[in-house]
Scaffold this active site. Structure first.
Site, PDB file in Angstrom:
ATOM      1  N   MET A  24      33.501  45.194  34.745  1.00 14.05           N
ATOM      2  CA  MET A  24      32.892  45.755  33.985  1.00 14.05           C
ATOM      3  C   MET A  24      33.371  46.362  32.669  1.00 14.05           C
ATOM      4  O   MET A  24      33.197  47.396  32.212  1.00 14.05           O
ATOM      5  CB  MET A  24      32.906  47.176  34.882  1.00 14.05           C
ATOM      6  CG  MET A  24      31.697  46.376  35.743  1.00 14.05           C
ATOM      7  SD  MET A  24      30.565  48.035  36.925  1.00 14.05           S
ATOM      8  CE  MET A  24      32.223  49.217  37.397  1.00 14.05           C
ATOM      9  N   ASP A  29      45.233  45.316  32.521  1.00 16.33           N
ATOM     10  CA  ASP A  29      46.185  43.701  32.967  1.00 16.33           C
ATOM     11  C   ASP A  29      45.836  43.241  34.506  1.00 16.33           C
ATOM     12  O   ASP A  29      46.376  42.820  35.243  1.00 16.33           O
ATOM     13  CB  ASP A  29      48.501  44.432  33.582  1.00 16.33           C
ATOM     14  CG  ASP A  29      48.771  44.686  31.668  1.00 16.33           C
ATOM     15  OD1 ASP A  29      48.065  44.473  31.356  1.00 16.33           O
ATOM     16  OD2 ASP A  29      50.241  44.748  32.138  1.00 16.33           O
ATOM     17  N   HIS A  60      43.260  42.854  35.463  1.00 16.94           N
ATOM     18  CA  HIS A  60      41.735  41.774  34.738  1.00 16.94           C
ATOM     19  C   HIS A  60      42.320  40.649  34.644  1.00 16.94           C
ATOM     20  O   HIS A  60      42.373  40.050  35.137  1.00 16.94           O
ATOM     21  CB  HIS A  60      41.255  42.885  34.036  1.00 16.94           C
ATOM     22  CG  HIS A  60      40.028  43.893  34.511  1.00 16.94           C
ATOM     23  ND1 HIS A  60      40.347  45.154  33.695  1.00 16.94           N
ATOM     24  CD2 HIS A  60      39.234  44.218  35.423  1.00 16.94           C
ATOM     25  CE1 HIS A  60      39.281  45.809  34.225  1.00 16.94           C
ATOM     26  NE2 HIS A  60      39.130  45.140  35.463  1.00 16.94           N
ATOM     27  N   GLN A  90      25.258  49.699  40.694  1.00 19.30           N
ATOM     28  CA  GLN A  90      26.574  49.988  41.425  1.00 19.30           C
ATOM     29  C   GLN A  90      26.958  51.561  41.573  1.00 19.30           C
ATOM     30  O   GLN A  90      28.015  51.645  42.455  1.00 19.30           O
ATOM     31  CB  GLN A  90      27.356  49.211  41.537  1.00 19.30           C
ATOM     32  CG  GLN A  90      28.481  48.699  40.001  1.00 19.30           C
ATOM     33  CD  GLN A  90      29.064  47.649  40.002  1.00 19.30           C
ATOM     34  OE1 GLN A  90      28.816  46.580  39.896  1.00 19.30           O
ATOM     35  NE2 GLN A  90      30.054  48.105  40.549  1.00 19.30           N
ATOM     36  N   GLU A 111      43.132  42.753  45.063  1.00 17.70           N
ATOM     37  CA  GLU A 111      42.716  42.774  45.665  1.00 17.70           C
ATOM     38  C   GLU A 111      43.121  44.637  46.019  1.00 17.70           C
ATOM     39  O   GLU A 111      42.328  45.258  46.688  1.00 17.70           O
ATOM     40  CB  GLU A 111      44.213  42.923  46.855  1.00 17.70           C
ATOM     41  CG  GLU A 111      44.012  41.413  46.953  1.00 17.70           C
ATOM     42  CD  GLU A 111      45.393  41.099  47.927  1.00 17.70           C
ATOM     43  OE1 GLU A 111      46.035  41.567  48.079  1.00 17.70           O
ATOM     44  OE2 GLU A 111      45.356  39.854  48.579  1.00 17.70           O
ATOM     45  N   LYS A 112      42.417  45.011  45.042  1.00 16.31           N
ATOM     46  CA  LYS A 112      42.859  46.907  44.464  1.00 16.31           C
ATOM     47  C   LYS A 112      41.392  46.842  45.113  1.00 16.31           C
ATOM     48  O   LYS A 112      41.340  48.295  45.677  1.00 16.31           O
ATOM     49  CB  LYS A 112      43.429  47.025  43.259  1.00 16.31           C
ATOM     50  CG  LYS A 112      42.146  48.138  42.606  1.00 16.31           C
ATOM     51  CD  LYS A 112      43.154  48.930  42.825  1.00 16.31           C
ATOM     52  CE  LYS A 112      42.360  50.571  42.362  1.00 16.31           C
ATOM     53  NZ  LYS A 112      40.566  50.809  42.436  1.00 16.31           N
ATOM     54  N   GLN A 149      35.985  45.145  48.485  1.00 16.65           N
ATOM     55  CA  GLN A 149      34.566  44.398  47.508  1.00 16.65           C
ATOM     56  C   GLN A 149      35.097  43.041  47.668  1.00 16.65           C
ATOM     57  O   GLN A 149      33.681  42.033  47.727  1.00 16.65           O
ATOM     58  CB  GLN A 149      35.101  44.137  46.317  1.00 16.65           C
ATOM     59  CG  GLN A 149      34.216  43.714  45.356  1.00 16.65           C
ATOM     60  CD  GLN A 149      34.176  44.505  43.493  1.00 16.65           C
ATOM     61  OE1 GLN A 149      33.065  45.518  43.479  1.00 16.65           O
ATOM     62  NE2 GLN A 149      35.224  43.948  42.453  1.00 16.65           N
ATOM     63  N   SER A 189      40.304  50.582  35.624  1.00 16.79           N
ATOM     64  CA  SER A 189      39.763  50.929  34.488  1.00 16.79           C
ATOM     65  C   SER A 189      39.511  52.471  34.232  1.00 16.79           C
ATOM     66  O   SER A 189      39.302  53.540  33.409  1.00 16.79           O
ATOM     67  CB  SER A 189      38.573  50.507  34.347  1.00 16.79           C
ATOM     68  OG  SER A 189      37.972  49.105  34.189  1.00 16.79           O
TER      69      SER A 189
HETATM   70  O1  PAF Z   1      34.949  45.273  40.333  1.00 16.29           O
HETATM   71  C1  PAF Z   1      34.078  45.002  38.964  1.00 16.29           C
HETATM   72  O2  PAF Z   1      34.369  45.468  38.430  1.00 16.29           O
HETATM   73  C2  PAF Z   1      32.510  45.000  39.880  1.00 16.29           C
HETATM   74  O3  PAF Z   1      32.355  45.756  40.759  1.00 16.29           O
HETATM   75  C3  PAF Z   1      32.180  44.263  39.372  1.00 16.29           C
HETATM   76  C4  PAF Z   1      32.879  42.714  40.451  1.00 16.29           C
HETATM   77  C5  PAF Z   1      32.205  43.188  38.304  1.00 16.29           C
HETATM   78  C6  PAF Z   1      30.360  43.509  38.999  1.00 16.29           C
HETATM   79  O4  PAF Z   1      29.663  45.139  38.469  1.00 16.29           O
END
Ligand code: PAF
Length: 281
Positions: free
Chosen positions: A32, A37, A39, A63, A150-151, A155, A188
């Site tokens: 998003m 770091d 990502h 979400q 894994e953070k 998900q 973030s």
């Molecule tokens: O982890 C995220 O940043 C979001 O949940 C994702 C996987 C990009 C879905 O919008």
């Protein structure tokens, strides 16, 4: 070199078509934005494993169960594109809102079971939003591989489940949490912490490590949990949504790490909700 930024599906399809025809592995890193770091470690993993890499940036309204959280979510597209420049990314997929959710959009992907607890319980609708957007991103990008941190461990399990259940043909890779030097898991949302709150934030991870150490020494989880919650309160956290010990594969609640387990926590600090998890060997 900077990757092309694609905002429309026809442009994305024209880009991926030759890759698909050539049988290339297409690695996707869904984000998003507000890249850190953590990502970038996913992008590096995708670059090492795949022929092509697509990073997606889309702040997915479906979400968010809280309008203020959505409004405040950091948006830093130019900076994100700059950070990605050195990774040899092949395309940035930054869809316009109508490319994801046209006016008549009426489909929801919902994963049962895994989503009943923790983030699913505290953020109603959150995982339906995640599952729906991730399914779309996988299909849109023709992903063969996808990279998740894994953070957000719950998900990660939800995405693995949906990819398997829907026969999407995507291998979902889980990559380790990246932490700041003081232990705070990169997120973030850390950008929303005041300077003072930022100095207090690593306390969550410290308390989780203390509980894990107690568990390894054979102490009862309930007592360790109570003590950690009290210390977090005293340290200035304004509430802990959960501090749970759960099985690593199906998130069943545990009282002791009798099978591979993780500690999961979500806690509030100065109006920011921090989440973290660690393995308990
Ligand atoms: O982890 C995220 O940043 C979001 O949940 C994702 C996987 C990009 C879905 O919008």
């Amino acid at each position: 070199m900077s990757a092309p930024i694609l905002r429309r599906l026809d442009a994305l399809r024209a880009t991926t078509r030759p890759w698909v025809r050539a049988g290339e592995r297409i690695g996707v890193v869904p984000t998003m934005g507000a890249l850190h770091d953590g990502h970038l470690s996913l992008v590096a993993a995708a670059r090492a494993a795949c022929d092509r890499v697509i990073v997606t940036i889309f702040v997915n309204p479906r979400q968010f169960n809280n309008a203020a959280d959505l409004a405040n979510y950091p948006r830093t597209e130019d900076e994100d594109a700059r950070k990605l420049a050195r990774f040899g990314v092949d395309a940035l997929w930054v869809p316009d809102a109508d490319q994801m959710y046209p006016a008549a959009f009426a489909t929801t992907v919902s994963v049962a079971g895994l989503t009943d607890v923790m983030e699913g319980a505290y953020r109603p609708g959150h995982f339906d939003g995640v599952a729906t957007v991730v399914t779309k991103l996988f299909v849109q990008t023709a992903a063969t591989d996808a990279f998740f941190g894994e953070k957000d461990y719950q998900q990660l399990l939800v995405v693995r489940r949906l990819a398997a259940d829907l026969d999407l043909g995507v291998t979902v890779h889980g990559c380790p949490t990246i932490r700041d030097i003081d232990g705070l898991a990169l997120s973030s949302r850390n950008l929303l912490l005041s300077d003072r709150a930022r100095t207090m934030a690593p306390r969550l991870h410290e308390e989780m490590e203390a509980v894990a150490q107690g568990l390894r020494a054979g102490q009862p989880f309930a007592a360790l949990r109570e003590a950690a919650l009290t210390r977090l309160d005293k340290a200035g956290f304004t509430g802990t949504d959960y501090l749970d010990l759960r099985a690593q594969d199906d998130l069943a609640a545990l009282e002791a790490p009798e099978r591979p387990a993780r500690l999961f926590a979500a806690a509030w600090l100065a109006g920011v909700r921090l989440i973290d998890n660690i393995a308990v060997d």
